[in-house]
Design a protein around this motif. Structure first.
Motif, PDB file in Angstrom:
ATOM      1  N   ASP A   1      20.787 -46.472  17.510  1.00 34.14           N
ATOM      2  CA  ASP A   1      22.223 -46.213  17.620  1.00 34.14           C
ATOM      3  C   ASP A   1      22.477 -44.751  17.982  1.00 34.14           C
ATOM      4  OD1 ASP A   1      25.011 -47.116  17.235  1.00 34.14           O
ATOM      5  OD2 ASP A   1      25.011 -45.675  15.591  1.00 34.14           O
ATOM      6  N   LYS A   2      21.680 -43.849  17.431  1.00 34.75           N
ATOM      7  CA  LYS A   2      21.818 -42.430  17.750  1.00 34.75           C
ATOM      8  C   LYS A   2      21.460 -42.172  19.213  1.00 34.75           C
ATOM      9  CE  LYS A   2      20.426 -37.816  16.203  1.00 34.75           C
ATOM     10  NZ  LYS A   2      19.644 -37.041  15.194  1.00 34.75           N
ATOM     11  N   ILE A   3      20.408 -42.862  19.703  1.00 40.82           N
ATOM     12  CA  ILE A   3      20.019 -42.725  21.105  1.00 40.82           C
ATOM     13  C   ILE A   3      21.123 -43.231  22.024  1.00 40.82           C
ATOM     14  CG2 ILE A   3      18.407 -43.546  22.880  1.00 40.82           C
ATOM     15  CD1 ILE A   3      16.254 -43.615  20.695  1.00 40.82           C
TER      16      ILE A   3
ATOM     17  N   ASP B   1      17.333 -37.192  24.005  1.00 35.43           N
ATOM     18  CA  ASP B   1      17.063 -35.765  23.785  1.00 35.43           C
ATOM     19  C   ASP B   1      17.611 -35.256  22.460  1.00 35.43           C
ATOM     20  OD1 ASP B   1      15.850 -35.732  26.225  1.00 35.43           O
ATOM     21  OD2 ASP B   1      17.608 -34.962  27.312  1.00 35.43           O
ATOM     22  N   GLN B   2      18.554 -35.986  21.872  1.00 39.16           N
ATOM     23  CA  GLN B   2      19.172 -35.540  20.626  1.00 39.16           C
ATOM     24  C   GLN B   2      18.335 -35.886  19.393  1.00 39.16           C
ATOM     25  OE1 GLN B   2      21.894 -33.539  20.513  1.00 39.16           O
ATOM     26  NE2 GLN B   2      21.558 -33.548  22.741  1.00 39.16           N
ATOM     27  N   LEU B   3      17.280 -36.684  19.602  1.00 38.06           N
ATOM     28  CA  LEU B   3      16.398 -36.989  18.477  1.00 38.06           C
ATOM     29  C   LEU B   3      15.498 -35.798  18.197  1.00 38.06           C
ATOM     30  CD1 LEU B   3      15.142 -40.658  19.096  1.00 38.06           C
ATOM     31  CD2 LEU B   3      17.035 -39.901  17.660  1.00 38.06           C
TER      32      LEU B   3
ATOM     33  N   LYS C   1      11.550 -38.812  16.663  1.00 38.33           N
ATOM     34  CA  LYS C   1      10.823 -39.453  17.756  1.00 38.33           C
ATOM     35  C   LYS C   1       9.501 -40.010  17.271  1.00 38.33           C
ATOM     36  CE  LYS C   1      12.815 -36.559  21.428  1.00 38.33           C
ATOM     37  NZ  LYS C   1      12.534 -35.503  22.446  1.00 38.33           N
ATOM     38  N   GLU C   2       8.817 -39.247  16.451  1.00 41.89           N
ATOM     39  CA  GLU C   2       7.547 -39.706  15.903  1.00 41.89           C
ATOM     40  C   GLU C   2       7.749 -40.913  15.016  1.00 41.89           C
ATOM     41  OE1 GLU C   2       3.544 -39.997  15.262  1.00 41.89           O
ATOM     42  OE2 GLU C   2       4.590 -38.731  16.718  1.00 41.89           O
TER      43      GLU C   2
END
Length: 275
Positions: free
Chosen positions: A252-254, A260-262, A267-268
């Motif tokens: 949802d954030k993506i 790029d905002q992660l 990301k890991e």
């Protein structure tokens, strides 16, 4: 008689096949078991029925099918095959609805088994034949049906209140009472003829139901995980839901802000969850 045998054997056969699939395949079990979160949030109402054909072990399955056979034959001869099926299915749904009400605030609660329907057959049999003898499991002793039913109600109420052990007391009690009520509607003269023993079962049950509706604080559950009361299925489903919720949050954030905002940590973590 052939109709009764056909219905009874069909239920046993379907239960054996579905339970076999559930025991060997955890994904299959997860898809069709009774799960509060899936029912309330995703409206997956088929689980009210499908969960009754699943069992968590071969011993669980064997015990339930033996109980089903022992109560279905005599009751079926009294009410007929189709009415027997109606009592069984109605009791399954009634037991699961009562479980859903009791555990409505426990999203990770899960269960499986035909016990609600079997208790419905048992209580229906007691309502029509209150003096029938019912054996006490693993003992040479037996009790009149009405006394067994009264004791069963008290044990179920205690089990619901204390939540000791991995037993679906809610489904037992809810299914049993619904089965009894359906049978009395089918054979109304039985209530007049057997009023006292029937009231021995109904009165404490209805008083208990009144208390848990009128005074929700009457049910104070312990911390199940600390008490070691969660089954393997409970823990599996809880972990699975936690993983799904975390993935949903990251996706949802993506979707809203872009990859790029992660953070590197996020990301890991997304990579780990996707494996």
């Amino acid at each position: 008689m052939q109709e009764i045998e056909l219905i009874g054997l069909s239920i046993i056969l379907i239960t054996l096949i579905v339970s076999y699939q559930g025991i060997k395949n955890s994904s299959f079990f997860d898809k069709y078991s009774f799960q509060v979160d899936k029912i309330l949030k995703e409206k997956d109402y088929k689980r009210f029925i499908t969960s009754s054909f699943l069992h968590v072990s071969w011993m669980h399955l064997l015990f339930n099918m033996m109980a089903f056979y022992s109560f279905s034959e005599g009751l079926g001869m009294m009410v007929g095959g189709l009415r027997l099926l109606l009592i069984y299915v109605g009791s399954i749904i009634g037991g699961d609805l009562f479980s859903l009400y009791i555990h409505r605030n426990h999203p990770d609660y899960t269960s499986a088994g035909a016990s609600g329907g079997i208790c419905g057959l048992m209580f229906a049999s007691i309502g029509l034949f209150p003096d029938m003898q019912i054996g006490i499991f693993m003992t040479p002793f037996s009790l009149p049906g009405w006394a067994y039913g009264f004791l069963f109600v008290l044990i179920s109420i205690y089990g619901i209140k204390s939540q000791r052990g991995n037993i679906g007391h809610e489904a037992h009690l809810g299914g049993g009472v619904i089965g009894l009520i359906i049978a009395l509607i089918m054979v109304p003269e039985s209530f007049i003829n057997n009023m006292v023993p029937i009231l021995f079962i109904l009165v404490p049950t209805l008083v208990f139901i009144y208390y848990i509706i009128a005074r929700p604080g009457f049910l104070l559950f312990p911390n199940w995980e600390d008490q070691g009361l969660l089954t393997k299925e409970d823990k599996y489903n809880a972990a699975k839901r936690a993983k799904e919720k975390e993935i949903d949050r990251l996706l949802d954030k993506i979707n809203k802000k872009g990859m790029d905002q992660l953070s590197e940590k996020e990301k890991e973590r997304l990579k780990q969850l996707s494996e």
